[in-house]
Write an enzyme that holds these catalytic residues in place. Structure first.
Site, PDB file in Angstrom:
ATOM      1  N   HIS A  73       0.730  -1.213   0.162  1.00 19.08           N
ATOM      2  CA  HIS A  73       0.003  -0.051  -0.033  1.00 19.08           C
ATOM      3  C   HIS A  73       0.687   1.399   0.015  1.00 19.08           C
ATOM      4  O   HIS A  73       0.450   2.477   0.519  1.00 19.08           O
ATOM      5  CB  HIS A  73      -0.895   0.074   1.010  1.00 19.08           C
ATOM      6  CG  HIS A  73      -0.098  -0.312   2.553  1.00 19.08           C
ATOM      7  ND1 HIS A  73       0.530   0.354   3.157  1.00 19.08           N
ATOM      8  CD2 HIS A  73      -0.240  -1.636   3.187  1.00 19.08           C
ATOM      9  CE1 HIS A  73       1.365  -0.173   4.281  1.00 19.08           C
ATOM     10  NE2 HIS A  73       0.590  -1.356   4.278  1.00 19.08           N
ATOM     11  N   CYS A 121      16.744 -18.273  34.677  1.00 14.92           N
ATOM     12  CA  CYS A 121      17.385 -16.843  34.562  1.00 14.92           C
ATOM     13  C   CYS A 121      17.312 -16.230  33.325  1.00 14.92           C
ATOM     14  O   CYS A 121      16.469 -16.603  32.556  1.00 14.92           O
ATOM     15  CB  CYS A 121      18.913 -17.301  34.946  1.00 14.92           C
ATOM     16  SG  CYS A 121      19.826 -17.947  33.795  1.00 14.92           S
TER      17      CYS A 121
END
Length: 442
Positions: free
Chosen positions: A329, A403
């Site tokens: 577009h 972790c």
């Protein structure tokens, strides 16, 4: 039959029983034959070419000893012989020929062919003062030979050469074409190594049973050896489950991979096609500049420019926006961006509305459309809230425990979950030299 003829016949029969047809060929019409002697090389033996290239070889093409036994051999006369080799000089061959004659004289009239073979096989290099380095002759397009009188013959490999020496006329045509080129040396070395591997027994690293090399596979990257049955089963399991990145060496902590040719021999044509397709797919997924054509009938990989949101599929020629995957577009904002607020407001209205309100919206926009859109929105919202993009391949990753030091399951990149920095070998230092915490993230 006199004593010399009997000894000659016994010697030739012994040669036929000891050596195979590739090593010894007897001329039945007379007391003559050809012996191919493979010289034993020390470990880490280097062959140097004149161009400066060097190769570590385990095998060299054999020396060709062509001989004819006179009637009074071994009692009075030595064998008449021609010694041919492609990787020794004239001087070196002359020295070997003289040594063979001296060995006969030292036997005091005994048969000598076997002693000659042993000398050429075990002691020829040491006799020529060649230890771990062989410099090839400068003439790479000739085969050198010497006769039993020490005359050196040069057999040129050119069709218009008329100067062939008579003493070398009994050398077979196959030996005349042998050249000291790196290609033929490497091919011969690889062939002989494969033959030696096929007849050696190895312990499989998976089932720990002994197998002949002909029933085993050796991975070229790491050198680990496994029986074909175990490695085939391992590869088939990984490919069937779609885990093609795990098609590696079964040895612990070894990341080497079998070659595509090895995989194909192990798993067959059908599974190899799947492996090849998934491997390509996985490789493309790890490339940040690759997207896929959004058409369901196509789905081809498309390479895009980082500075542009436009993409053109080379297969179906569909031009689309990289961001929204709709028809391109131009510079106008993506439709999905423009209507996102209105769509969210509509879905919020649907989610919080009464049954009557929901029925009204469903009658206006369609029940399945509203419900599916709602599910898609909730799914996208959850993904946005609970995942991040890998900083290397941009694959979505969820962190549900552990972790902050993450490893992408798609491309293997290590990164920090808190700041999305890529981590190298010294990854632990990142959590001490930056504000990022190893175990907590707000």
């Amino acid at each position: 039959m006199n004593a010399d003829m009997e000894e000659q016949e016994d010697e030739l029969l012994a040669f036929q029983s000891i050596f195979d047809s590739e090593e010894f060929v007897r001329d039945e019409s007379k007391s003559a034959g050809e012996i191919r002697v493979s010289v034993e090389l020390p470990s880490e033996f280097i062959v140097a070419l004149k161009e400066g290239k060097q190769y570590e070889l385990s095998f060299l093409p054999p020396l060709l000893l062509s001989f004819e036994l006179p009637e009074d051999y071994p009692s009075s006369s030595p064998p008449s012989f021609t010694l041919t080799c492609s990787w020794l000089t004239h001087t070196q061959l002359s020295a070997l020929s003289a040594q063979l004659t001296d060995l006969y004289r030292a036997t005091a009239g005994a048969v000598v062919l076997f002693s000659w073979v042993q000398f050429l096989k075990e002691d020829a290099l040491r006799f020529l003062d060649i230890h771990t380095l062989l410099e090839l002759p400068s003439d790479e397009h000739s085969t050198h030979s010497t006769d039993s009188q020490g005359a050196v013959a040069l057999i040129q490999n050119t069709s218009n050469d008329s100067h062939h020496i008579a003493q070398a006329s009994d050398v077979r045509e196959a030996e005349q074409t042998l050249q000291t080129s790196e290609f033929k040396l490497l091919i011969y070395n690889a062939t002989q190594k494969q033959k030696a591997f096929a007849t050696t027994v190895f312990d499989c690293g998976v089932c720990f049973m002994g197998w002949l090399g002909s029933d085993c596979v050796q991975l070229s990257e790491c050198g680990h050896i496994f029986c074909q049955a175990c490695l085939a089963e391992f590869c088939k399991l990984q490919i069937t489950e779609g885990n093609i990145r795990a098609v590696t060496c079964p040895e612990a902590d070894c990341s080497a991979t079998p070659t595509p040719a090895q995989v194909k021999r192990l798993v067959g044509e059908e599974l190899f096609s799947r492996y090849d397709r998934l491997l390509l797919q996985s490789t493309l997924d790890c490339m940040a500049d690759v997207v896929y054509c959004p058409r369901r009938t196509c789905g081809s990989a498309v390479i895009v420019e980082k500075s542009s949101t436009a993409a053109l599929c080379s297969v179906c020629r569909f031009a689309f926006c990289v961001t929204c995957k709709k028809t391109y577009h131009g510079t106008v904002l993506c439709v999905s961006v423009c209507v996102s607020e209105g769509l969210r407001a509509l879905l919020d209205d649907y989610a919080s509305g009464s049954n009557k309100r929901q029925s009204l919206l469903e009658s206006r926009y369609g029940q399945s459309r509203m419900q599916n859109t709602m599910e898609d929105l909730l799914s996208e919202s959850w993904i946005d809230s609970n995942s991040k993009y890998c900083p290397h391949c941009f694959c979505r990753i969820e962190k549900n425990r552990g972790c902050n030091m993450m490893t992408c399951s798609q491309c293997g990149q290590s990164f920090c979950w808190a700041c999305l920095s890529r981590l190298g070998n010294d990854s632990g230092r990142h959590f001490f030299d930056t504000p990022c915490s190893l175990h907590q993230y707000d």
